[in-house]
Design a protein around this motif. Sequence first.
Motif, PDB file in Angstrom:
ATOM      1  N   UNK A  55       0.862  -1.181   0.000  1.00 34.85           N
ATOM      2  CA  UNK A  55       0.000   0.000   0.000  1.00 34.85           C
ATOM      3  C   UNK A  55       0.895   1.226   0.000  1.00 34.85           C
ATOM      4  N   UNK A  56       0.811   2.024  -1.059  1.00 32.68           N
ATOM      5  CA  UNK A  56       1.571   3.270  -1.110  1.00 32.68           C
ATOM      6  C   UNK A  56       0.752   4.383  -0.466  1.00 32.68           C
ATOM      7  N   UNK A  57       1.340   5.032   0.512  1.00 31.26           N
ATOM      8  CA  UNK A  57       0.695   6.142   1.196  1.00 31.26           C
ATOM      9  C   UNK A  57       1.263   7.456   0.678  1.00 31.26           C
ATOM     10  N   UNK A  58       0.406   8.256   0.072  1.00 27.40           N
ATOM     11  CA  UNK A  58       0.800   9.531  -0.522  1.00 27.40           C
ATOM     12  C   UNK A  58       0.166  10.656   0.283  1.00 27.40           C
ATOM     13  N   UNK A  59       0.991  11.514   0.806  1.00 29.76           N
ATOM     14  CA  UNK A  59       0.529  12.590   1.667  1.00 29.76           C
ATOM     15  C   UNK A  59       0.230  13.854   0.872  1.00 29.76           C
ATOM     16  N   UNK A  60      -0.888  14.464   1.161  1.00 28.68           N
ATOM     17  CA  UNK A  60      -1.217  15.776   0.603  1.00 28.68           C
ATOM     18  C   UNK A  60      -0.542  16.808   1.505  1.00 28.68           C
ATOM     19  N   UNK A  73       4.841   8.850   2.097  1.00 31.63           N
ATOM     20  CA  UNK A  73       5.237   8.553   3.469  1.00 31.63           C
ATOM     21  C   UNK A  73       5.595   7.082   3.648  1.00 31.63           C
ATOM     22  N   UNK A  74       5.203   6.238   2.705  1.00 30.10           N
ATOM     23  CA  UNK A  74       5.575   4.838   2.823  1.00 30.10           C
ATOM     24  C   UNK A  74       5.004   3.968   1.722  1.00 30.10           C
ATOM     25  N   UNK A  75       5.674   2.867   1.468  1.00 28.40           N
ATOM     26  CA  UNK A  75       5.159   1.785   0.644  1.00 28.40           C
ATOM     27  C   UNK A  75       5.138   0.589   1.587  1.00 28.40           C
ATOM     28  N   UNK A 108      12.411  13.891   3.675  1.00 27.93           N
ATOM     29  CA  UNK A 108      12.983  13.833   5.020  1.00 27.93           C
ATOM     30  C   UNK A 108      13.815  12.558   5.195  1.00 27.93           C
ATOM     31  N   UNK A 109      15.129  12.701   5.316  1.00 33.36           N
ATOM     32  CA  UNK A 109      16.005  11.534   5.421  1.00 33.36           C
ATOM     33  C   UNK A 109      15.697  10.700   6.658  1.00 33.36           C
ATOM     34  N   UNK A 110      15.467  11.345   7.794  1.00 34.85           N
ATOM     35  CA  UNK A 110      15.177  10.597   9.013  1.00 34.85           C
ATOM     36  C   UNK A 110      13.907   9.766   8.873  1.00 34.85           C
ATOM     37  N   UNK A 111      12.918  10.326   8.195  1.00 36.04           N
ATOM     38  CA  UNK A 111      11.670   9.586   7.984  1.00 36.04           C
ATOM     39  C   UNK A 111      11.905   8.371   7.099  1.00 36.04           C
ATOM     40  N   UNK A 112      12.771   8.504   6.087  1.00 37.62           N
ATOM     41  CA  UNK A 112      13.085   7.366   5.220  1.00 37.62           C
ATOM     42  C   UNK A 112      13.777   6.256   6.013  1.00 37.62           C
ATOM     43  N   UNK A 113      14.716   6.646   6.883  1.00 43.41           N
ATOM     44  CA  UNK A 113      15.435   5.659   7.691  1.00 43.41           C
ATOM     45  C   UNK A 113      14.475   4.952   8.640  1.00 43.41           C
ATOM     46  N   UNK A 114      13.611   5.710   9.311  1.00 43.28           N
ATOM     47  CA  UNK A 114      12.653   5.117  10.240  1.00 43.28           C
ATOM     48  C   UNK A 114      11.684   4.188   9.519  1.00 43.28           C
ATOM     49  N   UNK A 115      11.273   4.576   8.323  1.00 44.85           N
ATOM     50  CA  UNK A 115      10.388   3.733   7.539  1.00 44.85           C
ATOM     51  C   UNK A 115      11.053   2.397   7.245  1.00 44.85           C
ATOM     52  N   UNK A 116      12.281   2.441   6.732  1.00 41.72           N
ATOM     53  CA  UNK A 116      12.967   1.197   6.398  1.00 41.72           C
ATOM     54  C   UNK A 116      13.162   0.327   7.632  1.00 41.72           C
TER      55      UNK A 116
END
Length: 221
Positions: free
Chosen positions: A40-45, A71-73, A104-112
Amino acid sequence: MNFTFYLNQKISRLAWFFVYASLGVFCVQVHAGSPLQGYVMQIQMTPAVCALDASKQKQRKCLEGYSLTITGLLPETSSSNCSTTSSATLSPLQAKVVARVMPEENARIQLWQSIGGCVPMNASQYFRLVINLAENLKIPADLSGGDNKSVTQSNLRSQFIRLNPSLPADGIRFNCQSQSSRSKPLLTQLQVCYSSNGRYRECARHVVSNCPTNFTIKGSY
């Protein structure tokens, strides 16, 4: 207009060559007996979220005027723990490409770190998949303007289906939030559902919409 082109029309040819040249690696990994049911790809407005959440207003996506961000896949799996300790480090070139949709790099790291244990690939391959799906998703004109716009859920869904013919009517969900009890809800998130091989599919029951029939698209922050 596709998602990533809309975010930044100046992305270099070299960067996209890097993304597409790597897709063959991903295809080998995905078909290696993955237990995934899909993604599920989450796309933020982004303008709506920036207006509604004061804690996010100093983030890059708000300060630099992003209109749409991913924000995430999220993998759909029966596993209760998808965390990983594997590295989320990307090459400088790939990090630059991914930042077009996930600034946001931190958000990418937290997501992974939170989902990497449930996907059959490493971080580099995962973020290539994110970019590939984003590049192929065509975005309706109602989401690409800088003005506030009142829309109906059925009309916006129809626009997505017209631009993305293989997307089923039940393959996208809309999420909204109100600024106050008297204001019309703002569209804050789109959720697009994919099979494990990256093709559109109908969303599972747990992927829900909460938008009313009519809502507002916030064009800028």
